[in-house]
Design a protein around this motif. Structure first.
Motif, PDB file in Angstrom:
ATOM      1  N   ALA A 146     -36.452 -73.235  22.655  1.00  0.00           N
ATOM      2  CA  ALA A 146     -35.512 -73.157  21.540  1.00  0.00           C
ATOM      3  C   ALA A 146     -34.259 -72.431  21.995  1.00  0.00           C
ATOM      4  O   ALA A 146     -34.263 -71.719  23.005  1.00  0.00           O
ATOM      5  N   VAL A 147     -33.188 -72.604  21.225  1.00  0.00           N
ATOM      6  CA  VAL A 147     -31.942 -71.910  21.550  1.00  0.00           C
ATOM      7  C   VAL A 147     -31.119 -71.734  20.287  1.00  0.00           C
ATOM      8  O   VAL A 147     -31.146 -72.582  19.390  1.00  0.00           O
ATOM      9  N   VAL A 148     -30.416 -70.623  20.226  1.00  0.00           N
ATOM     10  CA  VAL A 148     -29.478 -70.354  19.132  1.00  0.00           C
ATOM     11  C   VAL A 148     -28.068 -70.349  19.704  1.00  0.00           C
ATOM     12  O   VAL A 148     -27.785 -69.621  20.657  1.00  0.00           O
ATOM     13  N   THR A 149     -27.201 -71.166  19.134  1.00  0.00           N
ATOM     14  CA  THR A 149     -25.799 -71.207  19.535  1.00  0.00           C
ATOM     15  C   THR A 149     -24.989 -70.451  18.487  1.00  0.00           C
ATOM     16  O   THR A 149     -24.863 -70.902  17.346  1.00  0.00           O
ATOM     17  N   PRO A 150     -24.428 -69.281  18.829  1.00  0.00           N
ATOM     18  CA  PRO A 150     -23.763 -68.452  17.820  1.00  0.00           C
ATOM     19  C   PRO A 150     -22.308 -68.823  17.583  1.00  0.00           C
ATOM     20  O   PRO A 150     -21.603 -69.260  18.501  1.00  0.00           O
ATOM     21  N   GLY A 151     -21.888 -68.615  16.360  1.00  0.00           N
ATOM     22  CA  GLY A 151     -20.477 -68.654  16.007  1.00  0.00           C
ATOM     23  C   GLY A 151     -20.120 -67.321  15.376  1.00  0.00           C
ATOM     24  O   GLY A 151     -19.736 -67.263  14.206  1.00  0.00           O
ATOM     25  N   PHE A 152     -20.296 -66.249  16.162  1.00  0.00           N
ATOM     26  CA  PHE A 152     -20.026 -64.893  15.691  1.00  0.00           C
ATOM     27  C   PHE A 152     -18.590 -64.511  16.057  1.00  0.00           C
ATOM     28  O   PHE A 152     -17.834 -65.326  16.580  1.00  0.00           O
ATOM     29  N   ASP A 153     -18.231 -63.279  15.811  1.00  0.00           N
ATOM     30  CA  ASP A 153     -16.849 -62.871  16.058  1.00  0.00           C
ATOM     31  C   ASP A 153     -16.447 -63.011  17.526  1.00  0.00           C
ATOM     32  O   ASP A 153     -15.287 -63.278  17.840  1.00  0.00           O
ATOM     33  N   GLY A 154     -17.407 -62.869  18.434  1.00  0.00           N
ATOM     34  CA  GLY A 154     -17.101 -62.999  19.855  1.00  0.00           C
ATOM     35  C   GLY A 154     -16.844 -64.417  20.308  1.00  0.00           C
ATOM     36  O   GLY A 154     -16.237 -64.649  21.353  1.00  0.00           O
ATOM     37  N   GLN A 155     -17.330 -65.403  19.533  1.00  0.00           N
ATOM     38  CA  GLN A 155     -17.109 -66.804  19.862  1.00  0.00           C
ATOM     39  C   GLN A 155     -16.121 -67.479  18.903  1.00  0.00           C
ATOM     40  O   GLN A 155     -15.458 -68.446  19.250  1.00  0.00           O
ATOM     41  N   PHE A 156     -16.039 -66.953  17.686  1.00  0.00           N
ATOM     42  CA  PHE A 156     -15.253 -67.554  16.606  1.00  0.00           C
ATOM     43  C   PHE A 156     -14.344 -66.457  16.041  1.00  0.00           C
ATOM     44  O   PHE A 156     -14.676 -65.794  15.063  1.00  0.00           O
ATOM     45  N   PRO A 157     -13.203 -66.216  16.667  1.00  0.00           N
ATOM     46  CA  PRO A 157     -12.370 -65.055  16.317  1.00  0.00           C
ATOM     47  C   PRO A 157     -11.961 -64.991  14.854  1.00  0.00           C
ATOM     48  O   PRO A 157     -11.749 -63.898  14.309  1.00  0.00           O
ATOM     49  N   GLY A 158     -11.866 -66.131  14.181  1.00  0.00           N
ATOM     50  CA  GLY A 158     -11.407 -66.142  12.798  1.00  0.00           C
ATOM     51  C   GLY A 158     -12.332 -65.464  11.815  1.00  0.00           C
ATOM     52  O   GLY A 158     -11.903 -65.074  10.727  1.00  0.00           O
ATOM     53  N   VAL A 159     -13.631 -65.296  12.155  1.00  0.00           N
ATOM     54  CA  VAL A 159     -14.555 -64.658  11.214  1.00  0.00           C
ATOM     55  C   VAL A 159     -14.520 -63.139  11.303  1.00  0.00           C
ATOM     56  O   VAL A 159     -15.103 -62.454  10.459  1.00  0.00           O
ATOM     57  N   ASN A 160     -13.821 -62.614  12.304  1.00  0.00           N
ATOM     58  CA  ASN A 160     -13.755 -61.169  12.472  1.00  0.00           C
ATOM     59  C   ASN A 160     -13.229 -60.496  11.202  1.00  0.00           C
ATOM     60  O   ASN A 160     -12.192 -60.877  10.655  1.00  0.00           O
ATOM     61  N   GLY A 161     -13.978 -59.532  10.700  1.00  0.00           N
ATOM     62  CA  GLY A 161     -13.560 -58.788   9.520  1.00  0.00           C
ATOM     63  C   GLY A 161     -13.830 -59.456   8.198  1.00  0.00           C
ATOM     64  O   GLY A 161     -13.583 -58.862   7.139  1.00  0.00           O
ATOM     65  N   LEU A 162     -14.361 -60.688   8.202  1.00  0.00           N
ATOM     66  CA  LEU A 162     -14.571 -61.421   6.949  1.00  0.00           C
ATOM     67  C   LEU A 162     -15.993 -61.300   6.401  1.00  0.00           C
ATOM     68  O   LEU A 162     -16.273 -61.740   5.291  1.00  0.00           O
ATOM     69  N   GLY A 163     -16.907 -60.752   7.202  1.00  0.00           N
ATOM     70  CA  GLY A 163     -18.276 -60.567   6.719  1.00  0.00           C
ATOM     71  C   GLY A 163     -19.091 -61.834   6.663  1.00  0.00           C
ATOM     72  O   GLY A 163     -20.071 -61.917   5.915  1.00  0.00           O
ATOM     73  N   VAL A 164     -18.729 -62.850   7.451  1.00  0.00           N
ATOM     74  CA  VAL A 164     -19.488 -64.095   7.527  1.00  0.00           C
ATOM     75  C   VAL A 164     -19.539 -64.556   8.975  1.00  0.00           C
ATOM     76  O   VAL A 164     -18.671 -64.216   9.784  1.00  0.00           O
ATOM     77  N   SER A 165     -20.559 -65.352   9.306  1.00  0.00           N
ATOM     78  CA  SER A 165     -20.644 -66.013  10.605  1.00  0.00           C
ATOM     79  C   SER A 165     -21.663 -67.133  10.500  1.00  0.00           C
ATOM     80  O   SER A 165     -22.303 -67.314   9.454  1.00  0.00           O
ATOM     81  N   ILE A 166     -21.808 -67.888  11.570  1.00  0.00           N
ATOM     82  CA  ILE A 166     -22.643 -69.085  11.535  1.00  0.00           C
ATOM     83  C   ILE A 166     -23.300 -69.273  12.896  1.00  0.00           C
ATOM     84  O   ILE A 166     -22.839 -68.722  13.902  1.00  0.00           O
ATOM     85  N   ALA A 167     -24.377 -70.056  12.930  1.00  0.00           N
ATOM     86  CA  ALA A 167     -25.036 -70.365  14.194  1.00  0.00           C
ATOM     87  C   ALA A 167     -25.784 -71.684  14.044  1.00  0.00           C
ATOM     88  O   ALA A 167     -26.067 -72.144  12.927  1.00  0.00           O
TER      89      ALA A 167
END
Length: 212
Positions: free
Chosen positions: A69-90
């Motif tokens: 299995a693998v998790v592909t993150p869309g956190f602040d380190g990969q998706f700069p636009g979510v920084n400070g917004l309190g949301v992310s995706i994976a």
């Protein structure tokens, strides 16, 4: 109601709401180190539409590993636009027999939606140690409260896919198996605290890369 109480009440409302009015967003400046509150903001003069777009979840991840299995993150380190917004995706890809072992996200709750196959998922409450488990089918949604141990397992005969949303720009991650057996945690202390014998611990460390 006293004037002093009214003043404090409205002052508190202003204090909390004013934080949201300071700026519209805080796109992560990935050239600078992240702190406890996330990344420093990129200067708005160099922010573009691309900062708010993430293409990283389009393709399946590589599941050829120990957990299939693998998790592909869309956190602040990969998706700069979510920084400070309190949301992310994976994105979660589970090959047949794949498993995301027991783990926690200390900084965010999680909502998972299955888009392919079926997933057996569950979590353990902290006060009663009660286990909540369900087999999820395509388009089913499950929520995992912040900080609680939880897992996901492919429950079918085809690869499973799910998308996960978090209530934080970086939910954090601690996988129980690796936290115990994937490092230099002394074997004698593990034997005493985990009620396992030394041979079992050494076998698990051999699989997960632990030492000592």
């Amino acid at each position: 109601m006293s004037p002093r109480f009214l003043f404090l009440f409205f002052f508190s409302l202003f204090a909390f709401s004013s934080n949201a009015l300071v700026q519209d967003f805080c796109v992560a400046d990935l050239w600078l180190p992240a702190g406890p509150a996330g990344y420093p903001c990129k200067n708005t003069s160099v922010v573009t539409s691309d900062d708010f777009i993430f293409h990283g979840l389009a393709m399946p991840g590589n599941t050829k590993n120990i957990i299939n299995a693998v998790v592909t993150p869309g956190f602040d380190g990969q998706f700069p636009g979510v920084n400070g917004l309190g949301v992310s995706i994976a994105r979660l890809d589970l090959a047949v027999g794949g498993v995301i072992p027991l783990h926690t996200h200390p900084a965010a709750s999680e909502i998972l939606v299955v888009t392919r196959g079926s997933i057996r998922a569950g979590f353990v409450s902290s006060f009663e140690n009660k286990v909540y488990i369900k087999t999820l089918r395509k388009h089913d949604v499950m929520v995992f409260p912040q900080g609680l141990l939880h897992f996901q397992i492919n429950a079918g005969g085809i690869p499973a896919v799910a998308f996960v949303s978090f209530g934080g720009q970086n939910p954090g991650l601690q996988i129980t198996d690796f936290a115990l057996f994937g490092n230099n945690f002394p074997t004698d202390l593990l034997a005493k605290t985990m009620f396992l014998n030394v041979e079992q611990i050494k076998k698990l460390k051999g699989v997960l890369g632990g030492t000592n």
